[in-house]
Scaffold this active site. Structure first.
Site, mmCIF file in Angstrom:
data_model
loop_
_atom_site.group_PDB
_atom_site.id
_atom_site.type_symbol
_atom_site.label_atom_id
_atom_site.label_comp_id
_atom_site.label_asym_id
_atom_site.label_seq_id
_atom_site.Cartn_x
_atom_site.Cartn_y
_atom_site.Cartn_z
ATOM 1 N N ILE A 32 0.940 -1.336 0.068
ATOM 2 C CA ILE A 32 0.018 -0.160 -0.064
ATOM 3 C C ILE A 32 0.819 1.157 0.120
ATOM 4 O O ILE A 32 1.776 1.429 0.828
ATOM 5 C CB ILE A 32 -0.911 -0.043 1.176
ATOM 6 C CG1 ILE A 32 -1.994 1.337 1.213
ATOM 7 C CG2 ILE A 32 -0.394 -0.047 2.445
ATOM 8 C CD1 ILE A 32 -3.112 1.200 2.291
ATOM 9 N N SER A 33 0.711 1.992 -0.988
ATOM 10 C CA SER A 33 1.636 3.221 -0.935
ATOM 11 C C SER A 33 1.621 4.149 0.160
ATOM 12 O O SER A 33 0.810 4.308 0.898
ATOM 13 C CB SER A 33 1.235 3.942 -2.340
ATOM 14 O OG SER A 33 1.603 3.325 -3.618
#
Length: 219
Positions: free
Chosen positions: A65-66
């Site tokens: 997840i960025s």
């Protein structure tokens, strides 16, 4: 669930203030979405307390997840409106998808890893995101049947810009995509008009590989 979400609201607001607004994100719709979406519910339970940190997190299957800032930067770069139809390549955790869904008319999102696809769909149902349409497929080929799109966002690093995605971008459309080698990329913003496309660099970045027919091979 409401109590669980509100418990983290202060932490979420601090994330937006210190990591996002402080770095120059000014789009009110992006800021509102980042304050609303419960990021901690899009990560593995063991990492809940790290969900609002200034870094990416693993979500399984060698995906991430960025970092919150990157999510907000890419979203702002698309200059979205409430009427837009957006294609997302790489659903992943579903967090970026949810941010988009808070802003635009409809989000079409493609994921190639089945476990992530199922997990994200469950979250979209849980939060009643009726404007998200999901697909389990090779995202590098886009979603021709639903094109053209007002905006396209690619959440994995590509060796080059996939031609099908350029083809499926509407006139006046915008795309944000990381392009480079397997280890480091440059964030590119694309604008398409009647004469073709123009590209602008948004700076360096590092994403997982974009796997598919028009991306990297698995090996």
């Amino acid at each position: 669930m409401e109590k669980e979400i509100s418990k983290y609201s202060h932490i979420r607001n601090e994330m937006v203030k210190k990591q996002i607004e402080a770095r120059g994100i000014t789009d009110a719709r992006v800021i509102k979405a980042m304050k609303k979406v419960p990021r901690h519910l899009f990560v593995n339970e063991a990492l809940t307390d790290q969900a609002y940190g200034d870094f990416p997190l693993p979500i399984g299957d060698q995906q991430t997840i960025s970092q919150p800032y990157i999510v907000s930067e890419m979203t702002q770069a698309l200059t979205l409106s409430e009427k837009d139809r957006v294609l997302e390549i790489g659903t992943g955790s579903g967090y970026q998808t949810a941010i988009l869904a808070e802003i635009v008319y409809r989000v079409y999102t493609i994921e190639r890893i089945h476990d992530l696809y199922i997990r994200a769909r469950r979250l979209f149902d849980k939060f009643k995101y009726h404007n998200i349409v999901t697909r389990y497929s090779d995202g590098t080929s886009g979603w021709k049947d639903e094109s053209p799109f007002d905006a396209i966002i690619v959440t994995a690093g590509a060796p080059a810009i996939p031609q099908p995605l350029i083809n499926q971008l509407a006139i006046g459309g915008r795309m944000v995509i990381p392009v480079g080698n397997r280890y480091v990329q440059e964030m590119i913003k694309i604008y398409k008009d009647e004469d073709g496309i123009t590209q602008t660099s948004l700076g360096g970045c590092r994403f997982v590989k974009l796997i598919g027919e028009h991306g990297w091979t698995i090996n």
